[in-house]
Design a protein around this motif. Structure first.
Motif, PDB file in Angstrom:
ATOM      1  N   THR A 135       0.848  -1.177   0.000  1.00  0.00           N
ATOM      2  CA  THR A 135       0.000   0.000   0.000  1.00  0.00           C
ATOM      3  C   THR A 135       0.897   1.246   0.000  1.00  0.00           C
ATOM      4  OG1 THR A 135      -0.149   0.094   2.420  1.00  0.00           O
ATOM      5  CG2 THR A 135      -1.813  -1.226   1.276  1.00  0.00           C
ATOM      6  N   THR A 136       0.333   2.362   0.360  1.00  0.00           N
ATOM      7  CA  THR A 136       1.100   3.602   0.378  1.00  0.00           C
ATOM      8  C   THR A 136       1.202   4.138   1.802  1.00  0.00           C
ATOM      9  OG1 THR A 136      -0.826   5.027   0.113  1.00  0.00           O
ATOM     10  CG2 THR A 136       0.221   4.192  -1.916  1.00  0.00           C
ATOM     11  N   PHE A 137       2.085   5.084   1.970  1.00  0.00           N
ATOM     12  CA  PHE A 137       2.220   5.746   3.261  1.00  0.00           C
ATOM     13  C   PHE A 137       0.914   6.470   3.605  1.00  0.00           C
ATOM     14  CE2 PHE A 137       3.456   9.154   6.137  1.00  0.00           C
ATOM     15  CZ  PHE A 137       4.171   8.441   7.099  1.00  0.00           C
ATOM     16  N   ASP A 138       0.289   7.081   2.625  1.00  0.00           N
ATOM     17  CA  ASP A 138      -0.988   7.759   2.866  1.00  0.00           C
ATOM     18  C   ASP A 138      -2.063   6.778   3.350  1.00  0.00           C
ATOM     19  OD1 ASP A 138       0.008  10.252   2.218  1.00  0.00           O
ATOM     20  OD2 ASP A 138      -0.695  10.180   0.141  1.00  0.00           O
ATOM     21  N   ASP A 139      -2.065   5.571   2.784  1.00  0.00           N
ATOM     22  CA  ASP A 139      -3.001   4.541   3.254  1.00  0.00           C
ATOM     23  C   ASP A 139      -2.743   4.209   4.719  1.00  0.00           C
ATOM     24  OD1 ASP A 139      -4.303   4.274   0.798  1.00  0.00           O
ATOM     25  OD2 ASP A 139      -2.962   2.673   0.134  1.00  0.00           O
ATOM     26  N   PHE A 140      -1.462   4.120   5.089  1.00  0.00           N
ATOM     27  CA  PHE A 140      -1.114   3.843   6.483  1.00  0.00           C
ATOM     28  C   PHE A 140      -1.616   4.967   7.386  1.00  0.00           C
ATOM     29  CE2 PHE A 140       2.234   4.304   9.881  1.00  0.00           C
ATOM     30  CZ  PHE A 140       1.725   3.307  10.693  1.00  0.00           C
ATOM     31  N   MET A 141      -1.435   6.207   6.966  1.00  0.00           N
ATOM     32  CA  MET A 141      -1.903   7.347   7.762  1.00  0.00           C
ATOM     33  C   MET A 141      -3.426   7.292   7.922  1.00  0.00           C
ATOM     34  SD  MET A 141       0.425   9.450   8.907  1.00  0.00           S
ATOM     35  CE  MET A 141       1.502   8.094   9.296  1.00  0.00           C
ATOM     36  N   LYS A 142      -4.138   6.917   6.865  1.00  0.00           N
ATOM     37  CA  LYS A 142      -5.598   6.793   6.942  1.00  0.00           C
ATOM     38  C   LYS A 142      -5.988   5.714   7.947  1.00  0.00           C
ATOM     39  CE  LYS A 142      -6.408   8.416   2.257  1.00  0.00           C
ATOM     40  NZ  LYS A 142      -6.669   8.029   0.872  1.00  0.00           N
ATOM     41  N   ARG A 143      -5.249   4.589   7.947  1.00  0.00           N
ATOM     42  CA  ARG A 143      -5.532   3.516   8.918  1.00  0.00           C
ATOM     43  C   ARG A 143      -5.312   4.014  10.343  1.00  0.00           C
ATOM     44  NH1 ARG A 143      -2.518   0.426   5.175  1.00  0.00           N
ATOM     45  NH2 ARG A 143      -0.833   0.013   6.661  1.00  0.00           N
ATOM     46  N   LEU A 144      -4.264   4.808  10.543  1.00  0.00           N
ATOM     47  CA  LEU A 144      -4.006   5.351  11.888  1.00  0.00           C
ATOM     48  C   LEU A 144      -5.121   6.295  12.331  1.00  0.00           C
ATOM     49  CD1 LEU A 144      -0.164   6.042  11.820  1.00  0.00           C
ATOM     50  CD2 LEU A 144      -1.375   4.262  13.099  1.00  0.00           C
ATOM     51  N   HIS A 145      -5.570   7.147  11.448  1.00  0.00           N
ATOM     52  CA  HIS A 145      -6.646   8.083  11.809  1.00  0.00           C
ATOM     53  C   HIS A 145      -7.947   7.330  12.109  1.00  0.00           C
ATOM     54  CE1 HIS A 145      -4.431  11.785  11.455  1.00  0.00           C
ATOM     55  NE2 HIS A 145      -3.915  11.359  10.307  1.00  0.00           N
ATOM     56  N   LYS A 146      -8.179   6.259  11.380  1.00  0.00           N
ATOM     57  CA  LYS A 146      -9.349   5.420  11.650  1.00  0.00           C
ATOM     58  C   LYS A 146      -9.229   4.766  13.039  1.00  0.00           C
ATOM     59  CE  LYS A 146     -12.039   1.703   9.546  1.00  0.00           C
ATOM     60  NZ  LYS A 146     -12.129   0.771   8.428  1.00  0.00           N
ATOM     61  N   LEU A 147      -8.034   4.264  13.357  1.00  0.00           N
ATOM     62  CA  LEU A 147      -7.794   3.680  14.687  1.00  0.00           C
ATOM     63  C   LEU A 147      -8.014   4.708  15.791  1.00  0.00           C
ATOM     64  CD1 LEU A 147      -4.602   1.462  14.270  1.00  0.00           C
ATOM     65  CD2 LEU A 147      -6.873   0.702  14.958  1.00  0.00           C
ATOM     66  N   LYS A 148      -7.562   5.913  15.538  1.00  0.00           N
ATOM     67  CA  LYS A 148      -7.702   6.988  16.520  1.00  0.00           C
ATOM     68  C   LYS A 148      -9.175   7.260  16.830  1.00  0.00           C
ATOM     69  CE  LYS A 148      -6.097  11.615  17.461  1.00  0.00           C
ATOM     70  NZ  LYS A 148      -5.222  12.696  17.101  1.00  0.00           N
ATOM     71  N   ARG A 149     -10.010   7.248  15.797  1.00  0.00           N
ATOM     72  CA  ARG A 149     -11.444   7.460  15.995  1.00  0.00           C
ATOM     73  C   ARG A 149     -12.100   6.251  16.689  1.00  0.00           C
ATOM     74  NH1 ARG A 149     -10.710   9.448  10.863  1.00  0.00           N
ATOM     75  NH2 ARG A 149     -11.595   7.606   9.877  1.00  0.00           N
ATOM     76  N   LYS A 150     -11.660   5.069  16.304  1.00  0.00           N
ATOM     77  CA  LYS A 150     -12.268   3.853  16.837  1.00  0.00           C
ATOM     78  C   LYS A 150     -11.872   3.596  18.291  1.00  0.00           C
ATOM     79  CE  LYS A 150     -12.956  -1.011  15.680  1.00  0.00           C
ATOM     80  NZ  LYS A 150     -12.654  -2.087  14.730  1.00  0.00           N
ATOM     81  N   PHE A 151     -10.630   3.965  18.649  1.00  0.00           N
ATOM     82  CA  PHE A 151     -10.126   3.715  19.996  1.00  0.00           C
ATOM     83  C   PHE A 151      -9.593   5.013  20.614  1.00  0.00           C
ATOM     84  CE2 PHE A 151      -9.473  -0.245  17.570  1.00  0.00           C
ATOM     85  CZ  PHE A 151     -10.263  -1.110  18.319  1.00  0.00           C
ATOM     86  N   PRO A 152     -10.491   5.911  20.985  1.00  0.00           N
ATOM     87  CA  PRO A 152     -10.037   7.205  21.519  1.00  0.00           C
ATOM     88  C   PRO A 152      -9.212   7.079  22.799  1.00  0.00           C
ATOM     89  CG  PRO A 152     -12.427   6.957  21.776  1.00  0.00           C
ATOM     90  CD  PRO A 152     -11.952   5.803  20.945  1.00  0.00           C
ATOM     91  N   GLU A 153      -9.407   6.004  23.534  1.00  0.00           N
ATOM     92  CA  GLU A 153      -8.654   5.820  24.780  1.00  0.00           C
ATOM     93  C   GLU A 153      -7.151   5.616  24.540  1.00  0.00           C
ATOM     94  OE1 GLU A 153     -10.099   1.740  23.493  1.00  0.00           O
ATOM     95  OE2 GLU A 153     -10.931   3.766  23.527  1.00  0.00           O
ATOM     96  N   THR A 154      -6.784   5.207  23.331  1.00  0.00           N
ATOM     97  CA  THR A 154      -5.359   5.052  23.015  1.00  0.00           C
ATOM     98  C   THR A 154      -4.911   6.042  21.934  1.00  0.00           C
ATOM     99  OG1 THR A 154      -5.871   3.270  21.443  1.00  0.00           O
ATOM    100  CG2 THR A 154      -5.245   2.611  23.700  1.00  0.00           C
ATOM    101  N   SER A 155      -5.658   7.116  21.794  1.00  0.00           N
ATOM    102  CA  SER A 155      -5.301   8.106  20.771  1.00  0.00           C
ATOM    103  C   SER A 155      -3.939   8.737  21.056  1.00  0.00           C
ATOM    104  CB  SER A 155      -6.372   9.186  20.665  1.00  0.00           C
ATOM    105  OG  SER A 155      -6.472   9.926  21.857  1.00  0.00           O
ATOM    106  N   TRP A 156      -3.537   8.772  22.318  1.00  0.00           N
ATOM    107  CA  TRP A 156      -2.207   9.297  22.671  1.00  0.00           C
ATOM    108  C   TRP A 156      -1.115   8.484  21.979  1.00  0.00           C
ATOM    109  CZ3 TRP A 156       1.161   5.925  24.915  1.00  0.00           C
ATOM    110  CH2 TRP A 156       0.614   4.763  25.482  1.00  0.00           C
TER     111      TRP A 156
END
Length: 174
Positions: A135-156
């Motif tokens: 995939t691309t680096f941008d795809d990885f960043m999108k996955r991270l932002h999705k994780l951040k929304r899904k798991f706000p308790e570990t957004s740090w």
């Protein structure tokens, strides 16, 4: 293509076929990155290859976030060089300190932040492979932002990963 020592370890620990395919793709991406960087760094491509192929051996025990700890334990038990062990075990996220790991419930006594060029390459290559596809680096960043929304308790931790990923991308000139 896959060294005999890697096949023996995969077989001994009954690593799932889909994880093996993922590791092969991470190795291929690692070698492409290494090729781009060969004029700037003295890269141990054999250690890079083996470390990439074994980076997820810990998934033979768990698919949890602590799989990287198991990876290191397995490879040390199997007598691989510390250089290869560190390449394999320091792939998680874009590195994790012992304090961060403990905060996430992973009991470790050291940092798992990539330091050598080989460690950094495998770490980044793993982020550029989703399942068995590059995939691309941008795809990885999108996955991270999705994780951040899904798991706000570990957004740090997600924020720390984003910060480290951007730094690693710059360092590797990707």
């Amino acid at each position: 293509m896959v060294p005999e020592i890697v096949c023996k370890i995969w077989d001994k620990y009954k690593l799932q076929e889909n994880v093996r395919r993922h590791c092969i793709k991470v190795m291929e991406v690692s070698m492409k990155i290494a090729e781009k960087l060969k004029d700037r760094y003295d890269i141990d491509t054999e250690a890079l290859k083996i470390g990439a192929l074994l980076h997820d051996i810990g998934r033979s025990f768990t698919h949890g976030i602590d799989h990287f700890v198991y990876t290191g334990e397995i490879l040390r038990k199997e007598g691989l060089s510390e250089r290869i062990v560190r390449i394999a075990e320091r792939h998680f996220s874009c590195g994790i300190t012992k304090e961060e790991a403990k905060k996430l419930g992973i009991d470790v006594d050291r940092d798992f932040v990539p330091e050598t060029i080989e460690e950094k390459i495998v770490c980044m290559a793993d982020k550029l492979v989703k399942d068995c596809e590059e995939t691309t680096f941008d795809d990885f960043m999108k996955r991270l932002h999705k994780l951040k929304r899904k798991f706000p308790e570990t957004s740090w931790f997600t924020d720390k990963t984003i910060e480290r990923a951007l730094k690693l991308k710059d360092e590797l000139s990707l």
